[in-house]
Design a protein around this motif. Structure first.
Motif, PDB file in Angstrom:
ATOM      1  N   ARG A  18      17.673  37.514  46.838  1.00 43.82           N
ATOM      2  CA  ARG A  18      16.516  37.144  47.669  1.00 43.82           C
ATOM      3  C   ARG A  18      16.880  36.999  49.149  1.00 43.82           C
ATOM      4  O   ARG A  18      16.094  36.460  49.937  1.00 43.82           O
ATOM      5  N   GLU A  21      14.355  37.828  51.952  1.00 44.24           N
ATOM      6  CA  GLU A  21      13.204  36.910  52.035  1.00 44.24           C
ATOM      7  C   GLU A  21      13.606  35.555  52.631  1.00 44.24           C
ATOM      8  O   GLU A  21      12.862  34.957  53.411  1.00 44.24           O
ATOM      9  N   ASP A  48       2.799  28.559  50.665  1.00 49.56           N
ATOM     10  CA  ASP A  48       2.592  29.945  50.223  1.00 49.56           C
ATOM     11  C   ASP A  48       3.780  30.443  49.390  1.00 49.56           C
ATOM     12  O   ASP A  48       3.602  31.157  48.399  1.00 49.56           O
ATOM     13  N   THR A  49       4.981  30.067  49.811  1.00 50.71           N
ATOM     14  CA  THR A  49       6.175  30.490  49.066  1.00 50.71           C
ATOM     15  C   THR A  49       6.158  29.855  47.675  1.00 50.71           C
ATOM     16  O   THR A  49       6.507  30.506  46.680  1.00 50.71           O
ATOM     17  N   THR A  51       3.464  28.969  46.018  1.00 53.50           N
ATOM     18  CA  THR A  51       2.399  29.655  45.264  1.00 53.50           C
ATOM     19  C   THR A  51       2.921  30.982  44.707  1.00 53.50           C
ATOM     20  O   THR A  51       2.678  31.309  43.544  1.00 53.50           O
ATOM     21  N   SER A  52       3.673  31.715  45.529  1.00 55.24           N
ATOM     22  CA  SER A  52       4.171  33.027  45.083  1.00 55.24           C
ATOM     23  C   SER A  52       5.134  32.890  43.906  1.00 55.24           C
ATOM     24  O   SER A  52       5.339  33.836  43.147  1.00 55.24           O
ATOM     25  N   LEU A  53       5.729  31.720  43.739  1.00 55.73           N
ATOM     26  CA  LEU A  53       6.654  31.501  42.612  1.00 55.73           C
ATOM     27  C   LEU A  53       5.999  30.677  41.496  1.00 55.73           C
ATOM     28  O   LEU A  53       6.682  30.220  40.581  1.00 55.73           O
ATOM     29  N   ASN A  54       4.692  30.489  41.603  1.00 50.80           N
ATOM     30  CA  ASN A  54       3.938  29.696  40.608  1.00 50.80           C
ATOM     31  C   ASN A  54       4.461  28.277  40.455  1.00 50.80           C
ATOM     32  O   ASN A  54       4.516  27.744  39.344  1.00 50.80           O
ATOM     33  N   MET A 120      14.004  29.463  44.872  1.00 50.21           N
ATOM     34  CA  MET A 120      13.962  30.824  44.315  1.00 50.21           C
ATOM     35  C   MET A 120      15.049  31.016  43.259  1.00 50.21           C
ATOM     36  O   MET A 120      14.788  31.555  42.181  1.00 50.21           O
ATOM     37  N   ASP A 124      13.894  31.920  39.626  1.00 49.16           N
ATOM     38  CA  ASP A 124      14.175  33.277  39.133  1.00 49.16           C
ATOM     39  C   ASP A 124      15.030  33.286  37.867  1.00 49.16           C
ATOM     40  O   ASP A 124      14.941  34.208  37.064  1.00 49.16           O
TER      41      ASP A 124
END
Ligand SMILES: [Zn+2]
Ligand SMILES: [Zn+2]
Length: 452
Positions: A18, A21, A48-49, A51-54, A120, A124
Motif C-alpha cells: 500500500r 496510497e 474516507d480512508t 470507509t474505503s476499508l469498511n 491498512m 488487509d
C-alpha cells in the motif's frame, strides 16, 4: 491460524503493498495543513480512508476527531493506535497554506500516514481474527497548544471544556473504552537515530496575561498615564530573576511572549498582553514555578500602578511511558531497523497531551526518524518517506499484534502490572482546578479571583 511471526510478516508486506496510497495520504495532508480543532479536510480524508476499508467510525469527536474500531471476535482489551491531525502556524514554511499560514512543521502528517498504513496492514491481512480484543484507530485533534484566545472562545461558547485535543476527548468519554494507547512521533534529530523511546516529557500549564494601564500623550504628558508595557517589562525581568531558584532536575521552562505591546507610538501603552507556558518534569514542580510567575506578574503591576489580569489554564500532564510497551516498540524496531538504530533517551523538555493519556492508562509515545530541519521551524521537512510514513505504520500494527495475539496475554500482563497515576475522575478534577482568573490591582494591592 498463523504464528505471530507469520502474521507480523504478512502485515509488513501488506503495508509495503500500500506504499503509494500511504505516501499519498502523508503528502496530501502536508499540502493541506490545518490548525487544531479546524482539521476539517484532514479529518475527512481519514474518515474516507476508513470507509474505503469498511471500518466503522465516528466523526466530529471533540470537533474534528475520527475514531474507527476494528472489532475483534474474542472479547479482550482495546488497544488504541493514535495519530494527530493538526499542523502549526509557520507562514514562511515552503508548504504553508498561503491564506492561514498553517504548516506541518512537526510531522503530524506523517503520524496520520503511519496510522492509516497500520490500519491498512491490519485490515488487509484480516489480522483481527487472530487477535483477542479490539483495535481503535484514533485520529485526534489539536495536540499543539496554540491559538489560545480562539480556543477560549470555543470554551465560552460551550463547544469545548479543554484547550487540547486529548484532554477534551478524555472529558467527553471517547477514551472510556480504551485500555492501552500508542502513537509514534516523527523526529529529525540524528542523535535519536531511527527509533527512540524517552523516559519522560515535561508537563505544562498555560497563562494569558493582560496589563491594563492608562493611555496619555507619550511626549507631553506621560506622567498622566500608566504604562502597561513598563509593567510587563518589569514582570518579565522578575520572571527571569526566578530562574536561579528552579532546580535542574525539575527541568522548568518558562518562555513568555508579548502578543500586544501597545497601539500607537505616541500614546502611553494601556493594553499589553502576554502569553506563557510554565513547563516542568512533575506537577509539583510546575505548580511551584507557577506561584513564582504569578508573584512576578503582580510585581510588575505593583511597581507601575497598573492592573494585571492573569488567566491560568490547564495544559498537559508530564508524559510517563509504560516500560512494558516501550520494550515491545524497541523489540519490533530493532527487528526491522537493526539494534544499533534504536535508542533509549532520558527526559525531554517539550510537552504533549499524550502525557494526559499516560496518566490514566498504559501508553507509549516513541519517535521515529524521517524528518530533517528544526522541529517547529520553516525548514522542517519529511526527507525519508520510508522512515516517516511506512516504518511507524509497521511499528504501530506490530505492537497491536504483540499485545493482542492469542488471548491478549501480553496486553493483560501489562494492564495487571500498570499502576495508573490517576483515575479519569482524578485527572479531570486536577485539570479543572487549574482554571483560574485573577485581577490584581497594583495601585491598591487588591487581588480578586473571578469565578465564572
Ligand atoms: Zn509540535
Ligand atoms: Zn508534534
Amino acid at each position: 491460524m498463523r504464528t505471530k511471526e507469520k502474521l507480523k510478516q504478512a502485515i509488513c508486506e501488506a503495508i509495503d503493498q500500500r506504499r503509494a496510497e500511504i505516501e499519498k495520504i502523508g503528502d496530501q495532508i502536508l499540502k493541506n495543513p490545518e490548525l487544531g480543532f479546524k482539521e476539517v479536510k484532514t479529518s475527512r480524508l481519514v474518515a474516507d480512508t476508513m470507509t474505503s476499508l469498511n471500518i466503522p467510525h465516528e466523526n466530529e469527536l471533540a470537533i474534528t476527531g475520527v475514531k474507527g474500531v476494528i472489532k475483534g471476535k474474542k472479547p479482550g482489551p482495546t488497544m488504541a493506535l493514535i495519530g494527530e491531525l493538526d499542523s502549526l502556524l509557520v507562514s514562511d514554511h515552503p508548504h504553508a497554506d498561503p491564506e492561514t499560514g498553517a504548516a506541518h512543521a512537526c510531522g503530524h502528517n506523517a503520524q496520520i500516514a503511519g496510522l492509516m498504513g497500520a490500519m491498512m496492514g491490519l485490515a488487509d491481512t484480516g489480522a483481527i481474527a487472530e487477535l483477542c480484543g479490539n483495535i481503535v484507530i484514533f485520529a485526534v485533534p489539536a495536540e499543539e497548544y496554540v491559538e489560545v484566545e480562539y480556543r477560549l472562545g470555543l470554551l465560552k461558547d460551550g463547544k469545548l471544556s479543554f484547550l487540547g485535543g486529548k484532554p477534551e476527548l478524555i472529558q467527553q468519554g471517547h477514551f472510556d473504552d480504551v485500555d492501552l494507547a500508542a502513537m509514534i512521533h516523527t523526529h529529525g534529530s540524528p542523535e535519536l537515530k531511527k527509533a527512540a523511546v524517552m523516559k519522560s516529557c515535561n508537563g505544562c500549564i498555560v497563562k494569558l496575561i493582560r496589563y491594563q494601564g492608562l493611555a496619555a500623550h507619550a511626549g507631553s504628558s506621560p506622567h498622566k498615564g500608566v504604562n502597561a508595557l513598563n509593567a510587563a517589562h518589569i514582570a518579565l525581568a522578575a520572571i527571569h530573576a526566578q530562574r536561579e531558584t528552579f532546580k535542574d532536575e525539575d527541568a522548568i521552562r518558562v518562555h513568555p511572549i508579548i502578543t500586544r505591546g501597545g497601539d500607537l507610538v505616541n500614546v502611553v501603552p494601556a493594553d499589553v498582553r502576554m502569553e506563557t507556558f510554565v513547563r516542568g518534569k512533575t506537577n509539583e514542580a510546575i505548580m511551584d514555578a507557577n506561584i513564582k510567575v504569578d508573584r512576578a506578574l503582580r510585581a510588575g503591576a505593583m511597581a507601575i500602578g497598573a492592573k494585571v489580569e492573569i488567566n491560568t489554564l490547564p495544559g498537559y500532564m508530564p508524559l510517563q511511558d509504560d516500560r512494558g510497551m516501550q520494550k515491545l516498540f524497541i523489540q519490533n524496531a530493532q527487528a526491522f531497523l537493526g539494534v544499533e538504530e534504536c535508542t533509549e533517551i532520558g527526559h525531554r523538555t517539550g510537552s504533549t497531551d499524550m502525557g494526559d493519556i499516560s496518566h490514566i492508562m498504559p501508553a507509549v509515545h516513541p519517535s521515529m526518524s524521517g524528518a530533517s530541519g528544526i522541529s517547529h521551524g520553516k525548514d522542517f521537512m519529511i526527507s525519508d518517506k520510508e522512515m516517516a510514513y511506512l516504518a511507524p505504520a509497521k511499528a504501530l500494527a506490530l505492537m497491536a499484534v504483540d499485545l493482542l495475539y492469542g488471548n491478549a496475554e501480553t496486553a493483560k500482563e501489562i494492564q495487571a502490572r500498570h499502576k495508573p497515576l490517576m483515575t479519569k475522575e482524578e485527572y479531570l478534577s486536577y485539570q479543572n482546578k487549574i482554571f483560574k482568573e485573577e485581577i490584581f490591582n497594583g495601585e491598591t494591592g487588591i487581588d480578586c479571583e473571578i469565578n465564572e
